[in-house]
Design a protein around this motif. Sequence first.
Motif, PDB file in Angstrom:
ATOM      1  N   LEU A  66       0.799  -1.218   0.000  1.00 39.33           N
ATOM      2  CA  LEU A  66       0.000   0.000   0.000  1.00 39.33           C
ATOM      3  C   LEU A  66       0.836   1.275   0.000  1.00 39.33           C
ATOM      4  O   LEU A  66       0.280   2.376   0.045  1.00 39.33           O
ATOM      5  N   GLN A  67       2.141   1.112  -0.016  1.00 41.64           N
ATOM      6  CA  GLN A  67       3.020   2.290  -0.009  1.00 41.64           C
ATOM      7  C   GLN A  67       2.745   3.109  -1.264  1.00 41.64           C
ATOM      8  O   GLN A  67       3.009   2.684  -2.384  1.00 41.64           O
ATOM      9  N   ILE A  68       2.142   4.260  -1.062  1.00 40.52           N
ATOM     10  CA  ILE A  68       1.676   5.075  -2.189  1.00 40.52           C
ATOM     11  C   ILE A  68       2.396   6.407  -2.198  1.00 40.52           C
ATOM     12  O   ILE A  68       2.625   7.022  -1.167  1.00 40.52           O
ATOM     13  N   SER A  69       2.762   6.853  -3.373  1.00 41.62           N
ATOM     14  CA  SER A  69       3.372   8.174  -3.510  1.00 41.62           C
ATOM     15  C   SER A  69       2.342   9.132  -4.082  1.00 41.62           C
ATOM     16  O   SER A  69       1.783   8.893  -5.139  1.00 41.62           O
ATOM     17  N   LYS A  70       2.062  10.204  -3.345  1.00 38.85           N
ATOM     18  CA  LYS A  70       1.144  11.225  -3.842  1.00 38.85           C
ATOM     19  C   LYS A  70       1.886  12.523  -4.158  1.00 38.85           C
ATOM     20  O   LYS A  70       1.289  13.545  -4.406  1.00 38.85           O
TER      21      LYS A  70
ATOM     22  N   GLN B 135       7.706   8.710   0.111  1.00 38.04           N
ATOM     23  CA  GLN B 135       6.958   7.610   0.714  1.00 38.04           C
ATOM     24  C   GLN B 135       6.144   8.152   1.882  1.00 38.04           C
ATOM     25  O   GLN B 135       6.662   8.892   2.719  1.00 38.04           O
ATOM     26  N   ILE B 136       4.880   7.789   1.968  1.00 39.13           N
ATOM     27  CA  ILE B 136       4.045   8.416   2.988  1.00 39.13           C
ATOM     28  C   ILE B 136       3.683   7.474   4.143  1.00 39.13           C
ATOM     29  O   ILE B 136       3.103   7.922   5.122  1.00 39.13           O
ATOM     30  N   ILE B 137       3.976   6.187   4.046  1.00 38.79           N
ATOM     31  CA  ILE B 137       3.672   5.271   5.149  1.00 38.79           C
ATOM     32  C   ILE B 137       4.960   4.954   5.902  1.00 38.79           C
ATOM     33  O   ILE B 137       5.873   4.344   5.358  1.00 38.79           O
ATOM     34  N   ASN B 138       5.014   5.406   7.155  1.00 35.31           N
ATOM     35  CA  ASN B 138       6.176   5.134   8.011  1.00 35.31           C
ATOM     36  C   ASN B 138       5.830   3.979   8.940  1.00 35.31           C
ATOM     37  O   ASN B 138       4.870   4.055   9.712  1.00 35.31           O
ATOM     38  N   ALA B 139       6.591   2.899   8.859  1.00 36.35           N
ATOM     39  CA  ALA B 139       6.269   1.699   9.634  1.00 36.35           C
ATOM     40  C   ALA B 139       7.338   1.384  10.672  1.00 36.35           C
ATOM     41  O   ALA B 139       8.538   1.437  10.382  1.00 36.35           O
ATOM     42  N   GLU B 140       6.878   1.088  11.896  1.00 34.72           N
ATOM     43  CA  GLU B 140       7.741   0.580  12.963  1.00 34.72           C
ATOM     44  C   GLU B 140       7.157  -0.767  13.387  1.00 34.72           C
ATOM     45  O   GLU B 140       6.184  -0.823  14.148  1.00 34.72           O
ATOM     46  N   ILE B 141       7.746  -1.840  12.868  1.00 35.88           N
ATOM     47  CA  ILE B 141       7.183  -3.172  13.065  1.00 35.88           C
ATOM     48  C   ILE B 141       8.157  -4.030  13.860  1.00 35.88           C
ATOM     49  O   ILE B 141       9.265  -4.319  13.402  1.00 35.88           O
TER      50      ILE B 141
ATOM     51  N   SER C 150      -4.182  14.207   3.488  1.00 36.93           N
ATOM     52  CA  SER C 150      -3.866  15.042   2.329  1.00 36.93           C
ATOM     53  C   SER C 150      -2.610  14.514   1.644  1.00 36.93           C
ATOM     54  O   SER C 150      -1.811  13.805   2.262  1.00 36.93           O
ATOM     55  N   PRO C 151      -2.409  14.864   0.362  1.00 35.80           N
ATOM     56  CA  PRO C 151      -1.192  14.436  -0.333  1.00 35.80           C
ATOM     57  C   PRO C 151       0.073  14.833   0.423  1.00 35.80           C
ATOM     58  O   PRO C 151       0.170  15.951   0.934  1.00 35.80           O
ATOM     59  N   CYS C 152       1.005  13.916   0.492  1.00 37.68           N
ATOM     60  CA  CYS C 152       2.317  14.110   1.126  1.00 37.68           C
ATOM     61  C   CYS C 152       2.286  14.076   2.650  1.00 37.68           C
ATOM     62  O   CYS C 152       3.323  14.231   3.295  1.00 37.68           O
ATOM     63  N   GLN C 153       1.113  13.906   3.254  1.00 34.00           N
ATOM     64  CA  GLN C 153       1.065  13.740   4.703  1.00 34.00           C
ATOM     65  C   GLN C 153       1.401  12.296   5.055  1.00 34.00           C
ATOM     66  O   GLN C 153       0.979  11.370   4.374  1.00 34.00           O
ATOM     67  N   SER C 154       2.129  12.115   6.132  1.00 36.42           N
ATOM     68  CA  SER C 154       2.580  10.772   6.500  1.00 36.42           C
ATOM     69  C   SER C 154       1.513  10.014   7.273  1.00 36.42           C
ATOM     70  O   SER C 154       0.654  10.594   7.943  1.00 36.42           O
ATOM     71  N   VAL C 155       1.570   8.692   7.162  1.00 30.31           N
ATOM     72  CA  VAL C 155       0.749   7.779   7.949  1.00 30.31           C
ATOM     73  C   VAL C 155       1.704   6.890   8.732  1.00 30.31           C
ATOM     74  O   VAL C 155       2.631   6.314   8.163  1.00 30.31           O
TER      75      VAL C 155
ATOM     76  N   ASP D 180      -2.938   8.908  11.453  1.00 36.09           N
ATOM     77  CA  ASP D 180      -2.892   9.804  10.291  1.00 36.09           C
ATOM     78  C   ASP D 180      -2.993  11.247  10.749  1.00 36.09           C
ATOM     79  O   ASP D 180      -3.286  11.529  11.915  1.00 36.09           O
ATOM     80  N   ASN D 181      -2.746  12.154   9.827  1.00 35.87           N
ATOM     81  CA  ASN D 181      -2.854  13.590  10.106  1.00 35.87           C
ATOM     82  C   ASN D 181      -3.935  14.221   9.249  1.00 35.87           C
ATOM     83  O   ASN D 181      -3.812  15.336   8.771  1.00 35.87           O
ATOM     84  N   GLY D 182      -5.010  13.459   9.048  1.00 33.69           N
ATOM     85  CA  GLY D 182      -6.075  13.894   8.155  1.00 33.69           C
ATOM     86  C   GLY D 182      -7.133  14.741   8.819  1.00 33.69           C
ATOM     87  O   GLY D 182      -6.852  15.532   9.722  1.00 33.69           O
ATOM     88  N   ILE D 183      -8.395  14.527   8.410  1.00 37.48           N
ATOM     89  CA  ILE D 183      -9.490  15.403   8.833  1.00 37.48           C
ATOM     90  C   ILE D 183      -9.958  15.124  10.253  1.00 37.48           C
ATOM     91  O   ILE D 183     -10.655  15.937  10.857  1.00 37.48           O
ATOM     92  N   GLY D 184      -9.607  13.967  10.795  1.00 39.45           N
ATOM     93  CA  GLY D 184     -10.039  13.624  12.146  1.00 39.45           C
ATOM     94  C   GLY D 184     -11.487  13.153  12.191  1.00 39.45           C
ATOM     95  O   GLY D 184     -12.203  13.201  11.185  1.00 39.45           O
TER      96      GLY D 184
END
Length: 291
Positions: free
Chosen positions: A156-160, A166-172, A201-206, A223-227
């Motif tokens: 699901l790593q998507i570039s907008k 890269q917008i998905i930061n994973a700590e697994i 939004s585009p370029c915001q990290s998850v 996420d840092n979206g609309i809440g």
Amino acid sequence: MKRSLVIFYAIITYAVAELIWWGYMLVKLQPERSGMIMGEGCMFVGVFFLGAFYLHKSMNRERKLQEQKKNFLLSVTHELKSPLASIKLLLQTIQKRDLTKAQVLDFIDKSLNDIERLDDMVENMLLASKIENSSYTFPKASFNLSNLVDNIVNRLQISKCDCNQQIINAEIEPKIEITGDKFALTSVVTNLIENAVKYSSPCQSVDVKLYRNDGQIFFEVADNGIGIADTEKARIFDRFYRVGSEETRNTKGTGLGLYIVKQVLDKHQASIKVKDNNPTGSIFEVTFGLT
């Protein structure tokens, strides 16, 4: 449905008017029994209105469900048309133009991504239908949850962004084993991450985290979206429910993702909490007991 409500209220009004009239006539004919007539009349009216109230609630609930189903069908139509149109355009471009091998491979990769979107959507609808009909048994086995989350993040790593950020930061945390239905839990992880990307939004990290702590396994998606407003947090796991109104909503979706998440987690004796992120957005925190 509106016509049915009008008829319903007309019948209620008529019945109450008739009851009052007959009560008046009885009191007039037998004034010595007026106390008993008034008492029984009030009791009957109370029971009558109580039944009418619950019937009204039931009709309203059914009306809202029908509206949600209608919106669901419209959403599914749009959700299917978008990737199909993209795949068709990419394949037509490959067919009609003289492209380099690198360009062809790039178009094929994009087509495969759209096909995966369609596959996820179909799997969601099938799983939701089976859950609703109680025909899914949730077969459980031990598997590596760390590998599952890592694979889904990579897919699901998507570039907008134009800079291919890269917008998905994973700590697994590695080697986390869990006993559960791998197929259903794949849907849980996929839906939570896709929702976070969708409402950002585009370029915001998850941010995705998987770790052990105090004898439990935690999976978080922030996420840092609309809440999500506090008034809606209790309803977002309902079937077909989507945040916001149909007139103002811009994000795509069917309203099944979080419903599936909640149902699957309940079957695994796991919990999910929705918290506000700082300064904006939401955090979905899933807690599993170690098995």
